[in-house]
Scaffold this active site. Structure first.
Site, PDB file in Angstrom:
ATOM      1  N   HIS A 206     -33.817  13.045  -3.301  1.00  0.00           N
ATOM      2  CA  HIS A 206     -33.221  11.727  -3.568  1.00  0.00           C
ATOM      3  C   HIS A 206     -31.861  11.536  -2.909  1.00  0.00           C
ATOM      4  O   HIS A 206     -31.309  10.446  -2.948  1.00  0.00           O
ATOM      5  CB  HIS A 206     -33.043  11.512  -5.082  1.00  0.00           C
ATOM      6  CG  HIS A 206     -31.919  12.313  -5.665  1.00  0.00           C
ATOM      7  ND1 HIS A 206     -32.051  13.624  -6.041  1.00  0.00           N
ATOM      8  CD2 HIS A 206     -30.625  12.002  -5.899  1.00  0.00           C
ATOM      9  CE1 HIS A 206     -30.911  14.076  -6.493  1.00  0.00           C
ATOM     10  NE2 HIS A 206     -30.014  13.128  -6.416  1.00  0.00           N
TER      11      HIS A 206
HETATM   12  C1  UD1 Z   1     -27.396   8.699  -8.359  1.00  0.00           C
HETATM   13  C2  UD1 Z   1     -26.081   9.394  -8.038  1.00  0.00           C
HETATM   14  C3  UD1 Z   1     -26.357  10.786  -7.490  1.00  0.00           C
HETATM   15  C4  UD1 Z   1     -27.242  11.587  -8.436  1.00  0.00           C
HETATM   16  C5  UD1 Z   1     -28.505  10.790  -8.755  1.00  0.00           C
HETATM   17  C6  UD1 Z   1     -29.304  11.508  -9.808  1.00  0.00           C
HETATM   18  C7  UD1 Z   1     -24.207   7.999  -7.271  1.00  0.00           C
HETATM   19  C8  UD1 Z   1     -23.446   7.552  -6.098  1.00  0.00           C
HETATM   20  N1  UD1 Z   1     -25.342   8.670  -7.016  1.00  0.00           N
HETATM   21  O1  UD1 Z   1     -28.103   8.547  -7.146  1.00  0.00           O
HETATM   22  O2  UD1 Z   1     -25.131  11.486  -7.352  1.00  0.00           O
HETATM   23  O3  UD1 Z   1     -27.588  12.803  -7.831  1.00  0.00           O
HETATM   24  O4  UD1 Z   1     -28.136   9.497  -9.256  1.00  0.00           O
HETATM   25  O5  UD1 Z   1     -30.630  11.123  -9.808  1.00  0.00           O
HETATM   26  O6  UD1 Z   1     -23.816   7.748  -8.373  1.00  0.00           O
HETATM   27  N2  UD1 Z   1     -33.456   3.113  -9.350  1.00  0.00           N
HETATM   28  C9  UD1 Z   1     -34.526   2.597 -10.009  1.00  0.00           C
HETATM   29  N3  UD1 Z   1     -34.698   2.978 -11.308  1.00  0.00           N
HETATM   30  C10 UD1 Z   1     -33.866   3.822 -11.953  1.00  0.00           C
HETATM   31  C11 UD1 Z   1     -32.776   4.343 -11.245  1.00  0.00           C
HETATM   32  C12 UD1 Z   1     -32.579   3.973  -9.923  1.00  0.00           C
HETATM   33  O7  UD1 Z   1     -35.308   1.818  -9.491  1.00  0.00           O
HETATM   34  O8  UD1 Z   1     -34.059   4.100 -13.139  1.00  0.00           O
HETATM   35  C13 UD1 Z   1     -33.215   2.672  -7.971  1.00  0.00           C
HETATM   36  C14 UD1 Z   1     -32.015   1.730  -7.937  1.00  0.00           C
HETATM   37  O9  UD1 Z   1     -32.428   0.434  -8.151  1.00  0.00           O
HETATM   38  C15 UD1 Z   1     -31.458   1.948  -6.570  1.00  0.00           C
HETATM   39  C16 UD1 Z   1     -31.848   3.380  -6.242  1.00  0.00           C
HETATM   40  O10 UD1 Z   1     -32.843   3.767  -7.157  1.00  0.00           O
HETATM   41  O11 UD1 Z   1     -32.035   1.093  -5.662  1.00  0.00           O
HETATM   42  C17 UD1 Z   1     -30.689   4.332  -6.269  1.00  0.00           C
HETATM   43  O12 UD1 Z   1     -30.094   4.386  -7.554  1.00  0.00           O
HETATM   44  P1  UD1 Z   1     -28.541   4.781  -7.710  1.00  0.00           P
HETATM   45  O13 UD1 Z   1     -28.229   5.012  -9.127  1.00  0.00           O
HETATM   46  O14 UD1 Z   1     -27.683   3.829  -6.951  1.00  0.00           O
HETATM   47  O15 UD1 Z   1     -28.412   6.130  -6.904  1.00  0.00           O
HETATM   48  P2  UD1 Z   1     -29.253   7.472  -6.999  1.00  0.00           P
HETATM   49  O16 UD1 Z   1     -29.857   7.712  -5.676  1.00  0.00           O
HETATM   50  O17 UD1 Z   1     -30.139   7.440  -8.182  1.00  0.00           O
HETATM   51  N1  UDP Z   2     -35.300  16.029 -13.519  1.00  0.00           N
HETATM   52  C1  UDP Z   2     -36.193  15.565 -14.467  1.00  0.00           C
HETATM   53  N2  UDP Z   2     -37.312  14.911 -14.031  1.00  0.00           N
HETATM   54  C2  UDP Z   2     -37.585  14.713 -12.721  1.00  0.00           C
HETATM   55  C3  UDP Z   2     -36.663  15.199 -11.764  1.00  0.00           C
HETATM   56  C4  UDP Z   2     -35.515  15.835 -12.197  1.00  0.00           C
HETATM   57  O1  UDP Z   2     -35.988  15.747 -15.662  1.00  0.00           O
HETATM   58  O2  UDP Z   2     -38.613  14.101 -12.411  1.00  0.00           O
HETATM   59  C5  UDP Z   2     -34.085  16.713 -13.984  1.00  0.00           C
HETATM   60  C6  UDP Z   2     -33.874  18.062 -13.394  1.00  0.00           C
HETATM   61  O3  UDP Z   2     -34.637  19.042 -14.071  1.00  0.00           O
HETATM   62  C7  UDP Z   2     -32.377  18.243 -13.544  1.00  0.00           C
HETATM   63  C8  UDP Z   2     -31.864  16.853 -13.335  1.00  0.00           C
HETATM   64  O4  UDP Z   2     -32.958  15.972 -13.558  1.00  0.00           O
HETATM   65  O5  UDP Z   2     -32.044  18.661 -14.846  1.00  0.00           O
HETATM   66  C9  UDP Z   2     -31.377  16.710 -11.922  1.00  0.00           C
HETATM   67  O6  UDP Z   2     -31.116  15.397 -11.662  1.00  0.00           O
HETATM   68  P1  UDP Z   2     -31.153  14.785 -10.200  1.00  0.00           P
HETATM   69  O7  UDP Z   2     -31.857  15.677  -9.279  1.00  0.00           O
HETATM   70  O8  UDP Z   2     -31.623  13.406 -10.364  1.00  0.00           O
HETATM   71  O9  UDP Z   2     -29.592  14.703  -9.854  1.00  0.00           O
HETATM   72  P2  UDP Z   2     -28.525  15.755  -9.295  1.00  0.00           P
HETATM   73  O10 UDP Z   2     -28.591  16.990 -10.114  1.00  0.00           O
HETATM   74  O11 UDP Z   2     -28.841  15.976  -7.851  1.00  0.00           O
HETATM   75  O12 UDP Z   2     -27.239  15.019  -9.421  1.00  0.00           O
END
Ligand code: UD1
Ligand code: UDP
Length: 360
Positions: A206
């Site tokens: 991601h």
């Molecule tokens: C965010 C964090 C990242 C973290 C990740 C964990 C920032 C800058 N990034 O990245 O550090 O590792 O979360 O997963 O804060 N979306 C959905 N449904 C959801 C969530 C997100 O559709 O429930 C979509 C949003 O609409 C958006 C995209 O995913 O278009 C990205 O979501 P966003 O929270 O901006 O960043 P992440 O890539 O999730």
């Molecule tokens: N995780 C989860 N379900 C998923 C993918 C990840 O519960 O489908 C959990 C994972 O085990 C870990 C956390 O989400 O505990 C990691 O989050 P993510 O990779 O979204 O963010 P990051 O750690 O890179 O910020």
């Protein structure tokens, strides 16, 4: 003492689950959870509150799917209103997301103390939004809860010993979460009922640096497709990545599943043969569940995993990824070393939080 905890993204729910449980053991602390709304799908947010018994948020700001500036700005405004109303003694933030920096900044400008859990981590890649968030959050935090000695050393090198703050090496709250929920999860048959492979690679993807580059994303997906022909790849697909794959019309041959709750994730971690990821949290969880890891990034904040040869970084090109996966699939590793604090992080943090109270 009144604490306001700011969460918003998936990894923060998991970290808060561990620490909020510990905080709840002390009746002198009132904890209020504020959800920024950054993650909002049921399987990216509510599932964790349900499964992990996280106290329900008193506030949900429902701020999501915006560019960085708009998202952080609106969070700042929303959190500030709550802080003025609730007058907490301390604001607790986790990790490195936009919700983290918004919470820390809102609090600091109101002269409310800030505690940062997962302080001191650095990738030294300032292009990453997370690196910007963590550097700025650390700088305005009063209590820097560091998961590793490397994190402490990073802060010292940046001169934090000359700054009015307290650095505490407490261990990693994700280790505490893994220990606790893994024990609760003994009857989980998610893999048996839904995956259909006994030998598979667990992959998550991601990170913006991979998903926002069409070239990198197509290289990763095409390479995973190729690997899947030999060793099945199971990919719980993050919504960000799902959107980007659809935009590029990439063909997916690996086994795609929806994002799963933490309990099913633990089961996937227990049963997989290898973890391939660009996630921060997953790299450590691979170690907790004694699995080698290939990290699809140029650098990692969790350098001790690399130093202990349980994780290797792979550049984003076909040959490097395939070589790294082949190497780590067959490598026998030693996972007995304690890198993340033996599951005592939350207890250590609570002990410090209680000192704040007595110092007041
Ligand atoms: C965010 C964090 C990242 C973290 C990740 C964990 C920032 C800058 N990034 O990245 O550090 O590792 O979360 O997963 O804060 N979306 C959905 N449904 C959801 C969530 C997100 O559709 O429930 C979509 C949003 O609409 C958006 C995209 O995913 O278009 C990205 O979501 P966003 O929270 O901006 O960043 P992440 O890539 O999730
Ligand atoms: N995780 C989860 N379900 C998923 C993918 C990840 O519960 O489908 C959990 C994972 O085990 C870990 C956390 O989400 O505990 C990691 O989050 P993510 O990779 O979204 O963010 P990051 O750690 O890179 O910020």
């Amino acid at each position: 003492m009144k604490i306001i905890t700011i969460v918003g993204a998936r990894p923060q729910f998991i970290k808060a689950a561990a620490l909020s449980r510990e905080i709840a053991t002390n009746k002198d602390i009132e904890e209020i959870i504020v959800h920024t709304g950054q993650h909002f799908d049921d399987n990216m947010s509510e599932v964790f509150f349900r499964e992990m018994d996280i106290p329900l948020p008193k506030y949900n700001l429902a701020i999501n799917s915006l560019n960085h500036g708009s998202m952080t700005g609106r969070m700042l405004e929303g959190i500030e209103k709550i802080l003025i109303d609730e007058k907490p003694d301390l604001v607790l933030v986790y990790g490195d997301t936009n919700s983290t920096i918004a919470g820390a900044l809102a609090a600091k400008k109101l002269h409310i103390k800030v505690a940062h859990v997962e302080a001191g981590l650095r990738s030294f890649n300032i292009e990453m939004p997370e690196e910007i968030n963590r550097i700025l959050t650390d700088r305005i935090s009063d209590f820097l809860f560091c998961p590793t000695q490397t994190a402490v050393d990073n802060l010292k090198k940046e001169g934090y010993e000359n700054i009015d703050c307290k650095i505490i090496r407490c261990g990693d709250v994700m280790q505490d979460a893994a220990n606790y929920y893994s024990e609760k999860n003994s009857n989980n048959d998610f893999v048996r009922n839904n995956i259909g492979y006994s030998n598979f690679i667990l992959c998550t993807l991601h990170r913006a640096e991979n998903t926002d580059s069409p070239e990198k994303l197509s290289t990763i997906i095409n390479t995973l497709n190729e690997i899947h022909e030999i060793t099945p790849v199971v990919l719980p697909l993050h919504p960000r990545t799902k959107k980007k794959i659809a935009d590029l019309h990439l063909e997916l041959k690996v086994k795609i599943i929806e994002p799963v709750g933490y309990l099913n994730m633990i089961e996937l971690l227990k049963k997989c043969s290898l973890v391939v990821t660009d996630s921060g949290g997953l790299q450590k969880e691979a170690f907790f569940f004694q699995k080698n890891c290939v990290t699809l990034r140029d650098q990692t904040e969790w350098v001790e995993l690399i130093e202990n040869n349980v994780n290797i970084l792979s550049k984003i090109n076909r040959n490097d990824i395939i070589d790294a996966i082949n190497k780590m699939l067959t490598k026998t590793s030693d996972f007995t070393i304690d890198l993340y604090g033996n599951g005592m992080a939350c207890k250590n943090i609570l002990k410090e939080l209680l000192k704040i109270k007595t110092e007041k």
